[in-house]
Design a protein around this motif. Structure first.
Motif: not given
Length: 118
Positions: A92, A38, A111, A113
């Motif tokens: 993300v 992340r 990715g 969110q």
């Protein structure tokens, strides 16, 4: 080229849960260590959790006991179950596949969110 497609992100209240999925183009995880990373705004990308083909798992201290990584070989999919979410989990989230014996060979998804408001 390995393709990784994440889904499952979104907005969740503190204490809530989300499950992220990463569908891969891999036909087998046998040569790969699969992971979730992340990146929060203004911060470096960090490892959240990874899992070897022997299902040995590794977690960042900040998520131990709250997140669980798993794989479904039949679906070529990697999951990240996230419970007890906190505002600090906002980032993300990226799926990653790396060749276990040659860790410089790695692939990334686009990715997804995750937002946990304070």
């Amino acid at each position: 080229q390995v393709q990784l497609v994440e889904s499952g992100g979104g907005l969740v209240q503190p204490g809530g849960s989300l499950r992220l999925s990463c569908v891969t183009s891999l036909t087998s995880f046998s040569r790969y260590t699969m992971g979730w990373y992340r990146q929060a705004p203004g911060k470096q990308r960090e490892l959240v959790a990874d899992i070897t083909s022997s299902t040995i798992t590794n977690y960042a201290d900040s998520v131990k006991g709250r997140f669980t990584i798993s794989t479904d070989n039949a679906k070529n999919t990697v999951y990240l179950q996230m419970n007890s979410l906190k505002p600090d989990d906002t980032a993300v989230y990226y799926c990653n596949a790396r060749v276990t014996i040659i860790p410089t060979i790695r692939y990334w998804g686009q990715g997804t969110q995750v937002t946990v408001p304070s």
